[in-house]
Design a protein around this motif. Sequence first.
Motif, PDB file in Angstrom:
ATOM      1  N   ASN A 187      -2.274   5.292   1.280  1.00 17.17           N
ATOM      2  CA  ASN A 187      -2.691   3.940   1.652  1.00 17.17           C
ATOM      3  C   ASN A 187      -3.484   3.182   0.575  1.00 17.17           C
ATOM      4  OD1 ASN A 187      -2.310   2.020   3.667  1.00 17.17           O
ATOM      5  ND2 ASN A 187      -4.449   2.224   4.341  1.00 17.17           N
ATOM      6  N   SER A 188      -3.580   3.729  -0.635  1.00 10.79           N
ATOM      7  CA  SER A 188      -4.277   2.933  -1.658  1.00 10.79           C
ATOM      8  C   SER A 188      -3.343   1.826  -2.152  1.00 10.79           C
ATOM      9  CB  SER A 188      -4.780   3.813  -2.807  1.00 10.79           C
ATOM     10  OG  SER A 188      -3.744   4.621  -3.273  1.00 10.79           O
ATOM     11  N   GLU A 189      -3.942   0.818  -2.775  1.00  9.80           N
ATOM     12  CA  GLU A 189      -3.170  -0.360  -3.170  1.00  9.80           C
ATOM     13  C   GLU A 189      -2.160  -0.019  -4.264  1.00  9.80           C
ATOM     14  OE1 GLU A 189      -4.111  -4.950  -4.378  1.00  9.80           O
ATOM     15  OE2 GLU A 189      -5.770  -3.681  -3.662  1.00  9.80           O
ATOM     16  N   HIS A 225       0.824  -1.217   0.000  1.00  6.87           N
ATOM     17  CA  HIS A 225       0.000   0.000   0.000  1.00  6.87           C
ATOM     18  C   HIS A 225       0.850   1.256   0.000  1.00  6.87           C
ATOM     19  CE1 HIS A 225      -2.790  -3.102   1.439  1.00  6.87           C
ATOM     20  NE2 HIS A 225      -3.666  -2.400   0.723  1.00  6.87           N
ATOM     21  N   CYS A 226       0.297   2.329  -0.609  1.00  6.73           N
ATOM     22  CA  CYS A 226       1.000   3.607  -0.700  1.00  6.73           C
ATOM     23  C   CYS A 226       1.305   4.144   0.696  1.00  6.73           C
ATOM     24  CB  CYS A 226       0.155   4.612  -1.476  1.00  6.73           C
ATOM     25  SG  CYS A 226       0.859   6.268  -1.485  1.00  6.73           S
ATOM     26  N   PRO A 227       2.553   4.507   0.966  1.00  8.37           N
ATOM     27  CA  PRO A 227       2.887   5.010   2.299  1.00  8.37           C
ATOM     28  C   PRO A 227       2.213   6.353   2.609  1.00  8.37           C
ATOM     29  CG  PRO A 227       4.745   5.261   0.794  1.00  8.37           C
ATOM     30  CD  PRO A 227       3.715   4.454   0.076  1.00  8.37           C
ATOM     31  N   ALA A 258      -5.319  11.396  -6.906  1.00  8.18           N
ATOM     32  CA  ALA A 258      -5.513  12.413  -5.867  1.00  8.18           C
ATOM     33  C   ALA A 258      -4.568  12.204  -4.683  1.00  8.18           C
ATOM     34  CB  ALA A 258      -6.957  12.389  -5.398  1.00  8.18           C
ATOM     35  N   CYS A 259      -3.681  11.235  -4.781  1.00  9.61           N
ATOM     36  CA  CYS A 259      -2.718  10.964  -3.710  1.00  9.61           C
ATOM     37  C   CYS A 259      -1.956  12.259  -3.404  1.00  9.61           C
ATOM     38  CB  CYS A 259      -1.759   9.864  -4.159  1.00  9.61           C
ATOM     39  SG  CYS A 259      -0.382   9.576  -3.039  1.00  9.61           S
ATOM     40  N   PRO A 260      -2.042  12.750  -2.153  1.00  6.14           N
ATOM     41  CA  PRO A 260      -1.431  14.057  -1.854  1.00  6.14           C
ATOM     42  C   PRO A 260       0.057  14.129  -2.213  1.00  6.14           C
ATOM     43  CG  PRO A 260      -2.674  13.255   0.027  1.00  6.14           C
ATOM     44  CD  PRO A 260      -2.665  12.147  -0.973  1.00  6.14           C
ATOM     45  N   ARG A 312       3.696   1.454  -8.629  1.00  5.98           N
ATOM     46  CA  ARG A 312       3.039   2.758  -8.602  1.00  5.98           C
ATOM     47  C   ARG A 312       1.838   2.825  -7.674  1.00  5.98           C
ATOM     48  NH1 ARG A 312       4.923   5.788 -12.698  1.00  5.98           N
ATOM     49  NH2 ARG A 312       6.179   4.511 -14.090  1.00  5.98           N
ATOM     50  N   CYS A 313       1.616   4.079  -7.182  1.00  4.46           N
ATOM     51  CA  CYS A 313       0.352   4.412  -6.544  1.00  4.46           C
ATOM     52  C   CYS A 313      -0.491   5.011  -7.655  1.00  4.46           C
ATOM     53  CB  CYS A 313       0.562   5.442  -5.427  1.00  4.46           C
ATOM     54  SG  CYS A 313      -0.963   6.242  -4.901  1.00  4.46           S
ATOM     55  N   ILE A 314      -1.669   4.393  -7.947  1.00  5.77           N
ATOM     56  CA  ILE A 314      -2.420   4.888  -9.108  1.00  5.77           C
ATOM     57  C   ILE A 314      -3.585   5.795  -8.707  1.00  5.77           C
ATOM     58  CG2 ILE A 314      -1.739   3.179 -10.850  1.00  5.77           C
ATOM     59  CD1 ILE A 314      -4.191   1.555 -10.087  1.00  5.77           C
TER      60      ILE A 314
END
Length: 663
Positions: free
Chosen positions: A408-410, A403-405, A426-428, A421-423
């Motif tokens: 937290n998305s997969e 998960h994205c540090p 909107a990941c800050p 990748r974090c896809i």
Amino acid sequence: MDKSQAKQKIASLTKQIKHHADLYYTKDKPVISDQEYDQFFRQLQKLEKEFPELSAEDSPSQRVGGKPLKLFKTITHKTPLLSLDNAMNFEELEAFDERVRKGLGLGEERVEYVAELKMDGLAISLLYKHGKFVQGATRGDGKNGEEITQNLKTIRSIPLTLAEPVDLEARGEAYLPLKDFAALNEERETAGEPRFANPRNAAAGSLRQLDPKITASRPLDIFIYFGLGPDMKKHSDVLDYLAQLGFKTNPNTEICSGLSEVKNFVEKWEEKRDKLPYEIDGIVVKVNSFPDQKKLGFTARAPRWAIAYKFAPRQAETIIEKIDLQVGRTGAITPVAKLSPVKVGGVTVKRATLHNEDEVKRKEIKIGDYVKIQRAGDVIPEVVSVIKAKRTGDEKEFQMPKHCPVCNSELYRPEGEAITRCINAACPAQVKERIRHFCTREAMDIEHVGPAVVDQLVEHKLVKDVADLYGLTTKELESLARFAEKSARNVIDSIQNSKDRPSDRLLYALGIRMVGRIVASLIAQHYDSLEDLFDIKAGELEKIHGIGDKVASSVERFFAQKENHKLIERLKKDGVRITDQKAKGPQPLKNKTFVFTGGLAMMARPEAEELVRSLGGHPSSSVSKQTDYLVAGTEPGTKYEKAKKLGVKIISEKEFDSLIKKA
Ligand SMILES: [Zn+2]
């Protein structure tokens, strides 16, 4: 345009391009913008395509690269390119000086040396016949090299024609500037290709391309350090002569009287090497006098009159305390080693990039390991290798998280790619990185908006995407911590000032995956407006040389998203330039005012006035002090007298004609 007009036009464009290329690439003093230069260039290419019989062997258009080769030809160097003996420290340098003085039968007298920066590049030989560049080759094993003439023609600081029609072999070092090295590696990484280990490998890899168009897309440069002219007595004379012929020689070369001045030179550059835009790995020291060189001669493998002083490698040993994860603007998760702080070549290093999961595996890096790290210029330090002998058994394996540090998305790792990748768009972390990237110097160059300011803007929800920047007010900024009226004003001014950047900068600033500065400028050359890309298909982009299928589909994917159209439309509405002016021709008459009087024999008046306009000048109907030229035809009228009285330059139609052709 008929053939004779085309011929004239090609000649004038060639002259302009050569002049500006020399100012830009050899003298580092450009007087026109890159866009203006490109426009000249494209005009020339267009004409040469229309009239292939008019394109010359030494035309600047040769710089874009000819047809791909099946393999390289091996050539034998007329005189071998020798390697030099090395000195690893001052004692070995002193021993060299002693040998030289002994060989010359000198006592305590000082020997005159020339000290040069030793480039971390690729040694090259260039052959000229009657002043024309006819063959270029790599050093190879010194005796035999590979013929890479087409590729070398793409290096703009290599003159295709010399200032004098001489026969000459010039030698130099081709290199890739550090910032381009970093950009190239970044592009390769996002394209799933292996990174180049150092600038020398990148230069070699770029020059040993069977397709010269790939070489042309890499901003290689060269310093020439040898090429014998007639009656030369000293190496320093050779360098002056080479510069006169139009070669680029390294300005940081010095004549040193005796060893102590050589040592000062070495110390100065060992300290300043980080300030250079290219990588150097030492200093080359040569006896200046040719008769003395002759007297000293050669050993079996190297000249006795020269030595390469090698800088200590910028490597150090330290421990990986921990591996952090960074989320990039495209969502790429990069493992970064947190190191026990260590000095490397005068700089304290605390972090090193591990690039991706596969690199960590390949180098068998574990948390707690002793590692050797290395750095080059301002490029982020790298872990070279693990010192396995120092393992205690307490080291821990690195695991890529699921998960994205940050959000937290997969996480997701596409098949065949090295990057996880974090896809979540909107990941800050990604939002911040996109805005930071947009503001960098190579992108929109927005001063005063550094990483800390971006953090504040995003955290206070003032900015969600790059278009929001242009709607910011000083009031909003003043509400943030650490902002006063003046600093707020500075930020707003910088943002407003960035609206007029050329469209390739904006294209790069948008942070599309796999679109680095080089790709962005290739695309921008083919499309006037970013709006032209809204419905772009990958197949169409692939027709552009230098753009591969992966890059093309990445661009297609970006522009297939309606949100991205909206983003660009919002930028446009805010006054950000998304269109470049249509390609204009050269403007030799720029800002010159012309008045015509009397009858013209060669063309009608409106035609002449249009010609002035197309070359950047202003036609006017009345004479004033502001008039630069009065073109007097047959039976000139009162304007003639007025011009004479005001001291305006009066020229005949014929002179007008040659003024245009000369331009
Ligand atoms: Zn995320």
